[in-house]
Design an enzyme around this catalytic site. Structure first.
Site, PDB file in Angstrom:
ATOM      1  N   GLU A 271     -23.405 -27.539 -14.929  1.00 13.03           N
ATOM      2  CA  GLU A 271     -24.668 -27.134 -14.492  1.00 13.03           C
ATOM      3  C   GLU A 271     -26.115 -26.948 -14.183  1.00 13.03           C
ATOM      4  OE1 GLU A 271     -23.429 -25.443 -10.172  1.00 13.03           O
ATOM      5  OE2 GLU A 271     -21.458 -26.329 -10.138  1.00 13.03           O
TER       6      GLU A 271
ATOM      7  N   GLU B 256     -15.150 -29.776 -11.169  1.00 10.98           N
ATOM      8  CA  GLU B 256     -15.092 -28.283 -10.205  1.00 10.98           C
ATOM      9  C   GLU B 256     -15.278 -29.330  -8.323  1.00 10.98           C
ATOM     10  OE1 GLU B 256     -17.526 -25.115  -9.572  1.00 10.98           O
ATOM     11  OE2 GLU B 256     -17.965 -25.247 -12.199  1.00 10.98           O
TER      12      GLU B 256
HETATM   13  O1  AHR Z   1     -17.227 -22.187  -8.711  1.00  8.85           O
HETATM   14  C1  AHR Z   1     -17.617 -21.268  -8.382  1.00  8.85           C
HETATM   15  C2  AHR Z   1     -19.275 -22.248  -8.498  1.00  8.85           C
HETATM   16  O2  AHR Z   1     -19.730 -23.009  -8.434  1.00  8.85           O
HETATM   17  C3  AHR Z   1     -18.880 -21.913 -10.078  1.00  8.85           C
HETATM   18  O3  AHR Z   1     -19.886 -20.822 -10.875  1.00  8.85           O
HETATM   19  C4  AHR Z   1     -20.403 -23.115 -10.784  1.00  8.85           C
HETATM   20  O4  AHR Z   1     -20.074 -24.284 -11.417  1.00  8.85           O
HETATM   21  C5  AHR Z   1     -20.316 -23.308  -8.884  1.00  8.85           C
HETATM   22  O5  AHR Z   1     -22.361 -23.957  -8.628  1.00  8.85           O
END
Ligand code: AHR
Length: 491
Positions: A171, A290
């Site tokens: 990210e 994610e």
């Molecule tokens: O999964 C929780 C968080 O969400 C992770 O650390 C990050 O990559 C995202 O913003």
């Protein structure tokens, strides 16, 4: 009751499911690692402190791949702290936590082997760069005879870990990220890190950071800039998305699968636009590394004010509606199996997770465990092109569906009814499948949409068999209750 219809025909397919679509994510965040997968002294822990009760649930969940060690955590992480006998205690600025480093690469690789999952390792491109990524790669994958590979051997790992899949940071578009970068800065760094890593190990698969969400102001432009720099060096671009019922808007929440589909389609369009501009044959594939339901706007999602070890962070307690949305998100991924090759439900244990634990206590299944486990069990094979027809639920059709044909010819229909008021009377034309029987129809639904599992009642919400569905004369008939996740198997 409303009517809905669809056709299952093996002549019309989307693509083959990459088994890595059923991945998950372990980050050093809250209690995902400490008192999650790793708890020395727990009655169920093995001699290395790995919780066997959690490993059993991970295998039951059907997870195929696990991304590690972050997440935001990785952007300030020194991998050397987590190997060998000296484990320095550090501050983790990302989650304002104390990191003891008792669990690191070696422990993760042992755990991954025991869990039967493919590792997906992230390198720190926030506070670190090309050299540290190469060092980690040499430590992990080089057989021996060099300082770092021999260091691994002295740490007890005689054979290289042979990690094939690597994320180039996490990210990096997010202003919250330690070492946040502009697209041009990150694109250059990703391209050069990838090039150097491939000089050490040419067979790697590499994932560049896409946007941290479709709602980011730079979404689209970020991907284009990064890929203009790194197109030839990387194989995948990442997508991240979390959904929650903002302002109590359940109709929009139930439509999360449709939002995920349009995010995927926009990312594909951007990748292919860059491909056309650069005149390349190769296509960049998607790593949705994610995804999940996260009640991000609740205070439990804020980093703690005091520095603590393994604080209770992001421990969302999921209900029936959340499980149905997770089912719909799985349907969205399967419907795009031609381009989404990797996906990680975030996260695996305690932190926005399908598995929960108590320190010293039991491990149990959240509601969201079930759709994932069923999709991971029955979602391998060819995805059929399914075009459901149904009345609307808000701005999207009530019926969200996909189907997967396994190598033994069994076809599994995954279907969500997003209507909060009407059951769907489903008629599916299945003549093209030949002489098939109904093997099973299970449904996850409940008159109480807020019903949840707990440590004391871990099976309050689970899929239950439906006795009224039938196949005859080339037609499947089934009733899908309001807000339900359905798995219908034919063979
Ligand atoms: O999964 C929780 C968080 O969400 C992770 O650390 C990050 O990559 C995202 O913003």
């Amino acid at each position: 009751m409303s009517s809905a219809s669809l056709t299952l025909d093996p002549a019309f397919t989307v693509g083959t499911v990459d088994p890595r679509l059923f991945g998950s994510f372990v980050e050093h965040l809250g209690r995902c690692v400490y008192t999650g997968v790793f708890e020395p002294g727990h009655p169920a822990a093995d001699e290395q402190g790995l919780r066997r009760d959690v490993l059993d649930l991970v295998r039951e969940l059907g997870v195929t791949l696990v991304r590690y060690p972050g997440g935001n955590f990785v952007s300030g992480y020194r991998w050397e702290d987590g190997v060998g006998p000296e484990r320095p205690v550090r501050l983790d600025p990302a989650w304002r936590s104390i990191e003891p480093n008792a669990f690191g690469l070696g422990e993760f690789m042992t755990w991954a082997r025991r869990a039967g999952v493919t590792p997906m390792m992230a390198v720190n491109l926030g506070t670190r760069g090309v050299q540290e990524a190469c060092d980690l790669l040499e430590y992990a994958n080089h057989p021996g005879g060099t300082a770092l590979s021999e260091l691994r051997v002295t740490h007890g790992a005689l054979e290289p870990y042979d990690i094939r899949l690597w994320c180039l940071g996490n990210e990096m578009d997010g202003p919250w990220q330690t070492g946040h970068k502009t697209a041009a800065e990150y694109g250059r760094l990703a391209a050069e890190t990838a090039r150097a890593m491939r000089m050490i190990d040419p067979g790697l698969e590499l994932v560049a950071c896409g946007s941290s969400g479709a709602g980011m102001p730079t979404f689209g432009a970020w991907e284009a800039t990064v890929l203009e720099e790194a197109y030839d060096q990387v194989d995948y671009i990442s997508l991240h998305a979390y959904y929650e019922p903002l302002g109590g808007d359940l109709t929009t929440f139930l439509a999360s699968g449709a939002m995920m589909e349009s995010y995927i389609e926009d990312a594909v369009a951007t990748c292919d636009h860059v491909r056309a501009r650069l005149k390349r044959d190769k296509r960049i594939q998607l790593s949705f590394d994610e995804w999940g339901v996260w009640y991000m706007s609740r205070p439990e999602s804020e980093p703690p004010t005091e520095w603590e070890h393994a604080p209770r962070l992001l421990e969302d307690h999921y209900n029936v509606m959340d499980a149905v949305v997770v089912g719909s998100l799985l349907i969205a991924l399967l419907r795009h199996a031609d381009r989404v090759k990797i996906a990680c439900q975030a996260q695996l244990v305690n932190v926005i997770a399908p598995i929960r634990t108590e320190p010293g206590g039991p491990a149990w299944r959240q509601t969201t465990f079930h759709p994932f486990a069923q999709a991971a069990r029955h979602g391998h094979g060819e995805v059929l092109r399914v075009e459901p027809v149904s009345p609307p639920a808000g701005d999207v059709p009530a019926l969200h569906a996909t189907a997967v044909r396994a190598s033994d010819g069994t076809v599994t229909l995954f279907a969500v009814n997003r209507s909060q008021t009407d059951a769907l009377d489903l008629t599916a034309t299945v003549r093209a499948l030949g002489d098939v029987r109904l093997l099973e129809h299970t449904v996850l639904a409940d008159p109480d949409l807020d019903a949840r599992n707990t440590a004391d009642h871990p099976d309050r919400v689970r899929p239950r068999p439906v006795g009224t569905s039938a196949v005859g004369g080339g037609t499947l008939r089934a009733v899908l209750p309001p807000v339900s996740w359905n798995v219908i198997r034919l063979g």
